[in-house]
Design a protein around this motif. Structure first.
Motif, PDB file in Angstrom:
ATOM      1  N   HIS A  38       0.834  -1.207   0.000  1.00 33.93           N
ATOM      2  CA  HIS A  38       0.000   0.000   0.000  1.00 33.93           C
ATOM      3  C   HIS A  38       0.866   1.253   0.000  1.00 33.93           C
ATOM      4  CE1 HIS A  38      -3.980  -1.713   0.307  1.00 33.93           C
ATOM      5  NE2 HIS A  38      -3.643  -2.430   1.373  1.00 33.93           N
ATOM      6  N   LEU A  39       1.944   1.221   0.777  1.00 33.66           N
ATOM      7  CA  LEU A  39       2.857   2.354   0.848  1.00 33.66           C
ATOM      8  C   LEU A  39       3.433   2.680  -0.526  1.00 33.66           C
ATOM      9  CD1 LEU A  39       4.382   4.356   2.747  1.00 33.66           C
ATOM     10  CD2 LEU A  39       6.178   2.608   2.891  1.00 33.66           C
ATOM     11  N   MET A  40       3.836   1.658  -1.253  1.00 33.24           N
ATOM     12  CA  MET A  40       4.403   1.862  -2.595  1.00 33.24           C
ATOM     13  C   MET A  40       3.340   2.401  -3.557  1.00 33.24           C
ATOM     14  SD  MET A  40       7.410   1.273  -2.071  1.00 33.24           S
ATOM     15  CE  MET A  40       8.462   0.444  -0.936  1.00 33.24           C
TER      16      MET A  40
ATOM     17  N   PHE B 144     -14.287  13.038  -1.849  1.00 32.25           N
ATOM     18  CA  PHE B 144     -14.185  12.603  -0.465  1.00 32.25           C
ATOM     19  C   PHE B 144     -14.665  11.163  -0.308  1.00 32.25           C
ATOM     20  CE2 PHE B 144     -16.333  11.925   3.600  1.00 32.25           C
ATOM     21  CZ  PHE B 144     -15.263  12.071   4.469  1.00 32.25           C
ATOM     22  N   LEU B 145     -15.803  10.820  -0.918  1.00 31.65           N
ATOM     23  CA  LEU B 145     -16.336   9.463  -0.811  1.00 31.65           C
ATOM     24  C   LEU B 145     -15.424   8.439  -1.484  1.00 31.65           C
ATOM     25  CD1 LEU B 145     -20.138  10.171  -1.357  1.00 31.65           C
ATOM     26  CD2 LEU B 145     -18.971   9.622   0.790  1.00 31.65           C
ATOM     27  N   GLN B 146     -14.814   8.827  -2.597  1.00 28.17           N
ATOM     28  CA  GLN B 146     -13.874   7.937  -3.283  1.00 28.17           C
ATOM     29  C   GLN B 146     -12.661   7.671  -2.396  1.00 28.17           C
ATOM     30  OE1 GLN B 146     -11.972   9.639  -6.699  1.00 28.17           O
ATOM     31  NE2 GLN B 146     -10.498   7.971  -6.839  1.00 28.17           N
ATOM     32  N   VAL B 147     -12.125   8.733  -1.813  1.00 28.66           N
ATOM     33  CA  VAL B 147     -10.961   8.590  -0.933  1.00 28.66           C
ATOM     34  C   VAL B 147     -11.325   7.728   0.269  1.00 28.66           C
ATOM     35  CG1 VAL B 147      -9.394   9.833   0.616  1.00 28.66           C
ATOM     36  CG2 VAL B 147      -9.872  10.730  -1.662  1.00 28.66           C
ATOM     37  N   LYS B 148     -12.464   7.999   0.865  1.00 26.17           N
ATOM     38  CA  LYS B 148     -12.900   7.246   2.046  1.00 26.17           C
ATOM     39  C   LYS B 148     -13.015   5.762   1.726  1.00 26.17           C
ATOM     40  CE  LYS B 148     -16.504   6.928   5.497  1.00 26.17           C
ATOM     41  NZ  LYS B 148     -17.805   7.407   5.967  1.00 26.17           N
TER      42      LYS B 148
ATOM     43  N   ILE C 135      -7.224   0.331   4.389  1.00 27.80           N
ATOM     44  CA  ILE C 135      -5.828   0.552   4.785  1.00 27.80           C
ATOM     45  C   ILE C 135      -5.775   0.951   6.253  1.00 27.80           C
ATOM     46  CG2 ILE C 135      -3.700   1.823   4.347  1.00 27.80           C
ATOM     47  CD1 ILE C 135      -4.699   2.282   1.472  1.00 27.80           C
ATOM     48  N   TYR C 136      -6.666   1.842   6.666  1.00 29.15           N
ATOM     49  CA  TYR C 136      -6.697   2.252   8.067  1.00 29.15           C
ATOM     50  C   TYR C 136      -7.006   1.072   8.987  1.00 29.15           C
ATOM     51  CZ  TYR C 136      -6.321   7.283   7.253  1.00 29.15           C
ATOM     52  OH  TYR C 136      -5.865   8.539   6.928  1.00 29.15           O
TER      53      TYR C 136
ATOM     54  N   GLU D 121      -4.508  -0.428  11.891  1.00 25.46           N
ATOM     55  CA  GLU D 121      -4.876  -0.608  13.299  1.00 25.46           C
ATOM     56  C   GLU D 121      -4.511  -2.016  13.766  1.00 25.46           C
ATOM     57  OE1 GLU D 121      -6.159   1.422  15.670  1.00 25.46           O
ATOM     58  OE2 GLU D 121      -6.101   3.117  14.284  1.00 25.46           O
ATOM     59  N   GLU D 122      -4.859  -3.005  12.954  1.00 30.81           N
ATOM     60  CA  GLU D 122      -4.539  -4.396  13.275  1.00 30.81           C
ATOM     61  C   GLU D 122      -3.027  -4.596  13.341  1.00 30.81           C
ATOM     62  OE1 GLU D 122      -5.220  -8.827  11.308  1.00 30.81           O
ATOM     63  OE2 GLU D 122      -6.512  -7.172  10.682  1.00 30.81           O
ATOM     64  N   TRP D 123      -2.318  -4.000  12.391  1.00 31.09           N
ATOM     65  CA  TRP D 123      -0.863  -4.112  12.356  1.00 31.09           C
ATOM     66  C   TRP D 123      -0.232  -3.548  13.625  1.00 31.09           C
ATOM     67  CZ3 TRP D 123       2.837  -0.266  12.608  1.00 31.09           C
ATOM     68  CH2 TRP D 123       4.151  -0.667  12.373  1.00 31.09           C
ATOM     69  N   GLU D 124      -0.714  -2.384  14.066  1.00 31.05           N
ATOM     70  CA  GLU D 124      -0.144  -1.756  15.254  1.00 31.05           C
ATOM     71  C   GLU D 124      -0.279  -2.668  16.473  1.00 31.05           C
ATOM     72  OE1 GLU D 124      -0.239   2.502  17.570  1.00 31.05           O
ATOM     73  OE2 GLU D 124      -2.144   1.708  16.836  1.00 31.05           O
TER      74      GLU D 124
END
Length: 116
Positions: free
Chosen positions: A13-15, A36-40, A46-47, A51-54
């Motif tokens: 995702h970072l790449m 905004f809706l597309q970005v969301k 990813i968010y 959270e799970e990764w953290e």
């Protein structure tokens, strides 16, 4: 999923976000509801993964499975949060964006290396 797999996914995702930042153009109107809706829609998974990764990374640090500091995990998560939005809204200088990118990438690659 496990920490190794989640870290690889976040690195991908970072790449992708970096490519989007470099090749995409800033939105014409940042108040555009459709944008905004597309970005969301694109960033919500990813968010959630972040959270799970953290949680997994902090647990691995506590169990001494990876050799990084808990503060590095927290900083990486915060930086990735910022980077996600800056990738879409392009409201940051490229040099600063690349500093975030490099620091996040370093931690992700270190975790992957240590878990192999």
């Amino acid at each position: 999923m496990d920490l190794f797999k989640n870290t690889e996914l976040l690195l991908n995702h970072l790449m992708h976000l970096k490519e989007f930042f470099e090749e995409g153009k800033p939105p014409d109107n940042i108040r555009d509801k459709a944008f905004f809706l597309q970005v969301k829609e694109e960033v919500t998974p990813i968010y959630e993964l972040l959270e799970e990764w953290e949680e997994q990374a902090l647990k691995s640090v506590k169990n001494r499975e990876v050799n990084i500091h808990p503060g590095q995990v927290n900083s990486t998560k915060e930086n990735m949060d910022l980077l996600i939005m800056h990738s879409y809204y392009k409201d940051i200088r490229k040099r600063r964006y690349m500093e975030y990118h490099k620091s996040i990438r370093y931690i992700f690659e270190q975790i992957i290396h240590e878990l192999k």
